[in-house]
Design a protein around this motif. Structure first.
Motif, short mmCIF file in Angstrom:
data_model
loop_
_atom_site.label_atom_id
_atom_site.label_comp_id
_atom_site.label_asym_id
_atom_site.label_seq_id
_atom_site.Cartn_x
_atom_site.Cartn_y
_atom_site.Cartn_z
N ILE A 95 0.86 -1.19 0.00
CA ILE A 95 0.00 0.00 0.00
C ILE A 95 0.89 1.23 0.00
O ILE A 95 1.90 1.28 0.69
CB ILE A 95 -0.87 0.01 1.27
CG1 ILE A 95 -1.68 -1.27 1.36
CG2 ILE A 95 -1.78 1.23 1.32
CD1 ILE A 95 -2.28 -1.50 2.72
N ASP A 96 0.49 2.21 -0.78
CA ASP A 96 1.23 3.47 -0.81
C ASP A 96 1.16 4.11 0.59
O ASP A 96 0.06 4.39 1.09
CB ASP A 96 0.56 4.37 -1.86
CG ASP A 96 1.17 5.76 -1.88
OD1 ASP A 96 2.09 6.02 -1.08
OD2 ASP A 96 0.70 6.57 -2.70
N PRO A 97 2.31 4.36 1.23
CA PRO A 97 2.29 4.88 2.61
C PRO A 97 1.72 6.29 2.73
O PRO A 97 1.54 6.78 3.83
CB PRO A 97 3.77 4.82 3.04
CG PRO A 97 4.55 4.77 1.80
CD PRO A 97 3.68 4.13 0.75
N SER A 125 -1.19 7.10 1.25
CA SER A 125 -2.61 7.08 0.89
C SER A 125 -3.46 6.29 1.87
O SER A 125 -4.61 5.98 1.57
CB SER A 125 -2.77 6.49 -0.53
OG SER A 125 -2.47 5.11 -0.47
N SER A 126 -2.90 5.93 3.02
CA SER A 126 -3.65 5.04 3.91
C SER A 126 -4.00 5.73 5.23
O SER A 126 -4.20 5.08 6.24
CB SER A 126 -2.81 3.80 4.18
OG SER A 126 -1.49 4.20 4.55
N ARG A 161 -6.66 7.29 6.47
CA ARG A 161 -7.92 7.02 7.17
C ARG A 161 -7.82 5.73 7.99
O ARG A 161 -8.13 5.70 9.18
CB ARG A 161 -9.08 6.93 6.18
CG ARG A 161 -10.42 6.67 6.87
CD ARG A 161 -11.56 6.58 5.88
NE ARG A 161 -11.69 7.79 5.08
CZ ARG A 161 -12.30 8.90 5.49
NH1 ARG A 161 -12.82 8.95 6.71
NH2 ARG A 161 -12.40 9.96 4.71
N ASP A 162 -7.33 4.71 7.35
CA ASP A 162 -7.21 3.42 8.04
C ASP A 162 -6.24 3.54 9.22
O ASP A 162 -6.51 3.07 10.32
CB ASP A 162 -6.72 2.38 7.03
CG ASP A 162 -6.56 1.03 7.70
OD1 ASP A 162 -7.54 0.58 8.33
OD2 ASP A 162 -5.45 0.46 7.63
N GLU A 163 -5.14 4.21 9.01
CA GLU A 163 -4.13 4.30 10.07
C GLU A 163 -4.65 5.11 11.25
O GLU A 163 -4.46 4.73 12.42
CB GLU A 163 -2.83 4.88 9.49
CG GLU A 163 -2.20 3.87 8.52
CD GLU A 163 -1.03 4.40 7.69
OE1 GLU A 163 -0.59 5.54 7.93
OE2 GLU A 163 -0.58 3.65 6.80
N PRO A 187 3.98 -2.95 6.18
CA PRO A 187 2.56 -2.69 6.41
C PRO A 187 2.36 -2.02 7.77
O PRO A 187 3.08 -2.31 8.73
CB PRO A 187 1.92 -4.09 6.42
CG PRO A 187 2.96 -5.02 5.93
CD PRO A 187 4.30 -4.37 6.08
N ASP A 191 0.09 -2.52 9.85
CA ASP A 191 -0.25 -3.58 10.83
C ASP A 191 0.98 -4.09 11.56
O ASP A 191 0.95 -4.31 12.76
CB ASP A 191 -0.83 -4.80 10.10
CG ASP A 191 -2.30 -4.61 9.85
OD1 ASP A 191 -2.84 -3.60 10.34
OD2 ASP A 191 -2.89 -5.47 9.15
#
Ligand SMILES: Cc1ncc(COP(=O)(O)O)c(C=O)c1O
Length: 478
Positions: free
Chosen positions: A2-4, A6-7, A9-11, A54, A56
């Motif tokens: 995943i592009d670091p 663009s994430s 919201r999830d993070e 990731p 996670d």
């Protein structure tokens, strides 16, 4: 992968969820972790990753390696040093400050950060009852704010030290007056400012650990007679060991008589002046030149936010302002905070203070401070009620210094005994307390300042202290 970038919201969702769960039960952790020096280093890779990982995996390591090796200042039974905790609104504000990520050095690099700092400083000054003409400036810590105040005091001497330096010149030794109770940052500032540790004079204290004004006067007179130049007096309101309170008004009279800069270090206790019945803590501060208070200690603002209030902020600018061409700006009237210290880029710290002031309101803060002080007073009563325990210093605020003192033991034996009790208490992981020395006597120190600390937490600490004292091996008198 995943592009670091663009994430987010999830993070944020994951982290937000983690923070909320953490604050539901900060007491489910050991206050002091069971780790030895080097454990965390050993648990982490020796080299940085070549390829992005990731989120996670990072969060999992945070949970499994970092959190278990953390001392939990948010734990309601953290009673060591000065206990602190961060208000939820301030934690959220920190995320917003990191998001905006301004470097608040010039007004134009951060108009809102600059002006919010001006507004929150006025609000805080008003709550503390300071003269409206004083200027507040935010620094990271009281150590740096104190250093800055002493640098200003040095500048105010008009000895051209800024231009000529101190080396190779026939300057008189510059003297700073403190007591044995003054926080160590003053001595560090003397080292950094070229004043020298030997020129930091320890004025004797009275029985309540407060600076003796007659002795201060005598020290200054003796120094002047020896052709030394008094630079600054540092008075403490709420000393680190016992929260003793120097007589600022009387000290200010001495400072005035000799034309010496008076700095008041109220890093911890100054905040309590927000409470009307404790307003007198800052009595006489209007006669000083500078004052430090730490909202990151006792106002539920997370590290780091310390405030230096100045009677005349222009002296600090004289000491530190230096504008290279690439930082010149057309806004002639604007405040540029880079002019007020060593640092160029500055964090947007005022945001978290603003959130706390608005979310709690002055009344909300007062209520918590009163609660902490009442808990400490109750604890001191319990200690006083036990014949084998002693309170070792006046306890005007939320810190109590005490020891277990069964009859027949000298101070050295009591030191060994109390140190072993403190280590045993801390080893339970249920409570964290620290120690100090008062007039050379080892004291266990219980400090209350956490938003989540209840009477039941203090009671539990007292139970554990008494239990560990009862089972401690009492050393034989020497
Ligand atoms: C009275 C006093 N002044 C200064 C300091 C230093 O504070 P900081 O960690 O903000 O530099 C402390 C720390 O406990 C303190 O108690």
């Amino acid at each position: 992968m995943i592009d670091p970038t663009s994430s987010l919201r999830d993070e944020l969702d994951r982290v937000g969820e983690w923070i909320v769960r953490y604050f539901e039960h900060p007491d489910s952790y050991r206050v002091m972790p069971q780790v030895r020096p080097g454990d965390v280093v050993a648990a982490l890779p020796a080299h940085p990753p070549e390829i992005g990982e990731p989120f996670d995996a990072i969060l999992a390591d945070f949970e499994q390696i970092i959190v278990p090796a953390t001392t939990h200042w948010n734990h309601p039974r953290f009673f060591a040093y000065f206990a602190t905790s961060a208000a939820p609104a301030a934690i959220a504000a920190e995320a917003l400050a990191a998001t905006l990520d301004v470097k608040a050095m010039l007004w134009r690099t951060s108009p809102a950060a600059t002006e919010l700092e001006e507004v929150t400083m006025r609000w805080l000054g008003e709550l503390l009852g300071l003269p409206p003409a004083w200027t507040g400036i935010i620094y990271d810590t009281a150590s740096i704010a104190g250093f800055t105040a002493l640098a200003a005091a040095r500048e105010a001497l008009d000895l051209a030290i800024r231009e000529e330096g101190m080396i190779g010149r026939a300057l008189p030794p510059l003297r700073i007056y403190i007591t044995q109770e003054t926080h160590s940052h003053v001595e560090k500032a003397a080292i950094a400012l070229g004043i020298g540790q030997r020129n930091v004079v320890r004025v004797p204290c009275d029985d309540a650990f407060c600076m003796r004004v007659d002795a201060l006067r005598a020290c200054i007179e003796a120094d002047r007679a020896a052709a030394m130049r008094p630079l600054a007096i540092v008075a403490t309101v709420g000393s680190t060991s016992t929260t003793s309170i120097d007589p600022v008004r009387e000290i200010a009279a001495v400072a005035r008589d000799f034309g010496v800069w008076l700095h008041v270090d109220a890093a911890y206790a100054g905040i309590a002046a927000i409470v009307p019945e404790f307003r007198s803590l800052l009595d006489g501060v209007d006669l000083a030149d500078s004052l430090v208070v730490n909202p990151h200690k006792w106002m539920f603002v997370p590290m780091d936010l310390s405030v230096l209030f100045l009677k005349d902020e222009a002296v600090v600018r004289r000491a530190f302002s230096l504008v290279p061409e690439y930082l010149t700006t057309p806004e002639a009237d604007a405040v540029n905070y880079m002019d007020y210290g060593l640092q160029l880029g500055r964090r947007f710290r005022a945001l978290k203070l603003w959130f706390v002031l608005r979310r709690f309101g002055a009344e909300g803060i007062r209520e918590r401070l009163r609660g902490h002080i009442a808990l400490a007073q109750e604890f001191a009563e319990w200690v006083n009620a036990e014949p084998e325990w002693q309170v070792l210093a006046p306890h005007p605020l939320s810190v109590v210094c005490f020891r277990y003192a069964p009859a027949g033991l000298d101070d050295a034996s009591l030191e060994a005994l109390n140190a072993s009790i403190m280590h045993a208490v801390n080893a339970t992981g249920e409570v964290f307390i620290s120690h100090t020395k008062t007039n050379g006597r080892y004291a266990i120190r219980l400090a209350i300042g956490n938003l989540r600390t209840q009477l039941s937490d203090v009671r539990r600490a007292w139970e554990i202290l008494k239990r560990e004292a009862a089972s401690a091996a009492v050393p034989r008198p020497r």
